[in-house]
Design a protein around this motif. Structure first.
Motif, PDB file in Angstrom:
ATOM      1  N   LEU A  40      12.578   9.001  53.333  1.00  0.00           N
ATOM      2  CA  LEU A  40      12.201   9.362  55.111  1.00  0.00           C
ATOM      3  C   LEU A  40      12.412   8.306  55.803  1.00  0.00           C
ATOM      4  N   VAL A  41      11.816   7.032  54.613  1.00  0.00           N
ATOM      5  CA  VAL A  41      11.815   5.695  56.016  1.00  0.00           C
ATOM      6  C   VAL A  41      12.987   5.549  56.439  1.00  0.00           C
ATOM      7  N   LYS A  42      14.177   6.053  56.180  1.00  0.00           N
ATOM      8  CA  LYS A  42      15.963   5.857  57.302  1.00  0.00           C
ATOM      9  C   LYS A  42      15.916   6.745  58.349  1.00  0.00           C
ATOM     10  N   ALA A  43      15.134   7.904  57.725  1.00  0.00           N
ATOM     11  CA  ALA A  43      14.774   9.299  59.246  1.00  0.00           C
ATOM     12  C   ALA A  43      13.763   8.821  59.935  1.00  0.00           C
ATOM     13  N   VAL A  44      12.678   8.073  59.798  1.00  0.00           N
ATOM     14  CA  VAL A  44      11.801   7.427  60.838  1.00  0.00           C
ATOM     15  C   VAL A  44      12.220   6.757  61.411  1.00  0.00           C
ATOM     16  N   ASN A  45      12.800   5.612  60.721  1.00  0.00           N
ATOM     17  CA  ASN A  45      13.913   5.213  61.436  1.00  0.00           C
ATOM     18  C   ASN A  45      14.710   4.999  62.604  1.00  0.00           C
ATOM     19  N   LYS A  46      15.232   6.388  62.441  1.00  0.00           N
ATOM     20  CA  LYS A  46      16.345   7.011  63.393  1.00  0.00           C
ATOM     21  C   LYS A  46      15.698   7.144  64.570  1.00  0.00           C
ATOM     22  N   VAL A  47      14.340   7.935  63.946  1.00  0.00           N
ATOM     23  CA  VAL A  47      13.945   8.271  65.162  1.00  0.00           C
ATOM     24  C   VAL A  47      13.375   7.289  65.953  1.00  0.00           C
ATOM     25  N   SER A  48      12.731   6.161  65.691  1.00  0.00           N
ATOM     26  CA  SER A  48      12.477   4.771  66.630  1.00  0.00           C
ATOM     27  C   SER A  48      13.712   4.486  67.382  1.00  0.00           C
ATOM     28  N   ASP A  49      14.516   4.644  66.257  1.00  0.00           N
ATOM     29  CA  ASP A  49      16.145   4.378  67.167  1.00  0.00           C
ATOM     30  C   ASP A  49      16.783   4.557  68.807  1.00  0.00           C
ATOM     31  N   THR A  50      15.894   6.072  68.204  1.00  0.00           N
ATOM     32  CA  THR A  50      16.103   6.618  69.803  1.00  0.00           C
ATOM     33  C   THR A  50      15.475   7.255  70.811  1.00  0.00           C
ATOM     34  N   VAL A  51      14.196   7.274  70.345  1.00  0.00           N
ATOM     35  CA  VAL A  51      12.778   6.975  71.326  1.00  0.00           C
ATOM     36  C   VAL A  51      13.177   5.975  72.000  1.00  0.00           C
ATOM     37  N   SER A  52      12.443   6.128  72.840  1.00  0.00           N
ATOM     38  CA  SER A  52      11.627   4.462  74.078  1.00  0.00           C
ATOM     39  C   SER A  52      11.014   3.885  73.598  1.00  0.00           C
ATOM     40  N   THR A  53      10.992   3.300  72.216  1.00  0.00           N
ATOM     41  CA  THR A  53       9.489   2.404  72.011  1.00  0.00           C
ATOM     42  C   THR A  53       9.040   1.747  72.925  1.00  0.00           C
ATOM     43  N   LYS A  54       9.600   1.116  73.317  1.00  0.00           N
ATOM     44  CA  LYS A  54       9.175  -0.303  75.078  1.00  0.00           C
ATOM     45  C   LYS A  54       8.060   1.430  75.881  1.00  0.00           C
ATOM     46  N   THR A  55       8.762   2.082  75.930  1.00  0.00           N
ATOM     47  CA  THR A  55       7.648   2.910  76.944  1.00  0.00           C
ATOM     48  C   THR A  55       6.366   3.267  75.741  1.00  0.00           C
ATOM     49  N   ILE A  56       6.657   4.169  74.851  1.00  0.00           N
ATOM     50  CA  ILE A  56       6.097   4.413  74.330  1.00  0.00           C
ATOM     51  C   ILE A  56       4.620   3.894  73.434  1.00  0.00           C
ATOM     52  N   ASN A  57       4.733   2.083  73.816  1.00  0.00           N
ATOM     53  CA  ASN A  57       4.366   1.350  73.272  1.00  0.00           C
ATOM     54  C   ASN A  57       3.523   0.153  73.879  1.00  0.00           C
ATOM     55  N   LYS A  58       4.221   0.577  75.328  1.00  0.00           N
ATOM     56  CA  LYS A  58       3.142  -0.278  76.952  1.00  0.00           C
ATOM     57  C   LYS A  58       1.692  -0.327  76.355  1.00  0.00           C
ATOM     58  N   GLU A  59       1.426   0.954  76.287  1.00  0.00           N
ATOM     59  CA  GLU A  59      -0.242   0.807  76.399  1.00  0.00           C
ATOM     60  C   GLU A  59      -0.729  -0.160  75.221  1.00  0.00           C
ATOM     61  N   SER A  60       0.125  -0.167  73.830  1.00  0.00           N
ATOM     62  CA  SER A  60      -0.439  -0.634  72.732  1.00  0.00           C
ATOM     63  C   SER A  60      -0.243  -2.498  73.151  1.00  0.00           C
TER      64      SER A  60
END
Length: 233
Positions: free
Chosen positions: A106-126
């Motif tokens: 499951l972690v491997k699958a979630v990591n694939k999501v993290s790689d495809t989503v623009s995490t920089k945009t998601i984490n701007k607020e944080s």
């Protein structure tokens, strides 16, 4: 923080996914749906980053539901039926988990999501919040350690994990170094090597191809030299 929903008619599947994901500090469950129609109503009103989607559900099957979405979230298929894998990937699913699946899978699958989503945009607020609140939680040794970023000296890649060197201790984190490069304020932390991120204000001096922080010697990678030189040029 990546927000997700679970779409599965089996309560046990919800329990397993929720338990596994509770050990991942960067994901948050926002809705448990037990059929596709419930999920459709929720997604009409809310936006999520990804979803766990079962295939064999009553009334509307998982893949048929996915076809109805014009702009679906990133999708991780969870099913006991491997014969639908090809059709799933034709629908651009991120991963295909065969039940029963392990935590590591499951972690491997979630990591694939993290790689495809623009995490920089998601984490701007944080990131903006971290300028006020300098504390973050680090998952390591089956614990969530609260870390004051003012105490962080540098981070070292350690395979699929990372070592966080603090003033008084060292913590092994379950996240890759790329995760920290994304969430840390780039004005305060600098990637100086493929395996190292340093706290800029903790640098004692720079000598040749290495950085001295307290008693530690951190190497400077060839491709990062120009970034490091900007600190003093």
């Amino acid at each position: 923080m990546l927000k997700y929903i679970i779409i599965d008619d089996e309560p046990l599947a919800h329990e397993i996914i929720t338990e596994f994901c509770s050990m991942l500090p960067h994901v948050q469950l926002v809705k448990s749906c037990y059929n596709a129609m419930e999920a459709m109503l929720f997604l009409n009103e809310h936006t999520v980053d990804f979803m766990f989607l079962d295939i064999n559900m009553p009334k509307l099957k998982g893949l048929d539901f996915l076809k109805t979405l014009s702009n679906p979230p990133k999708t991780i298929i969870t099913t006991a039926y491997k014969e639908y894998a090809l059709e799933g990937f034709e629908l651009n699913v991120v991963d295909y988990l065969l039940k029963p699946f392990s935590f590591d899978r499951l972690v491997k699958a979630v990591n694939k999501v993290s790689d495809t989503v623009s995490t920089k945009t998601i984490n701007k607020e944080s990131i903006q919040t971290s300028q006020i609140n300098t504390r973050i939680f680090i998952k390591g040794d089956k614990k969530h350690h609260q870390v004051d970023l003012n105490d962080l000296l540098f981070i070292e890649a350690y395979g699929n994990y990372t070592k966080l060197f603090l003033i008084d201790e060292m913590i092994v984190s379950h996240e890759k170094i790329s995760h920290y490069e994304t969430i840390l304020n780039e004005n305060n932390f600098l990637r100086v090597h493929k395996s190292f991120i340093v706290a800029v204000d903790k640098i004692k001096f720079i000598e040749g191809n290495r950085i001295i922080i307290h008693e530690h010697k951190v190497p400077i990678g060839q491709t990062y030299k120009s970034l490091v030189s900007k600190l003093y040029n």
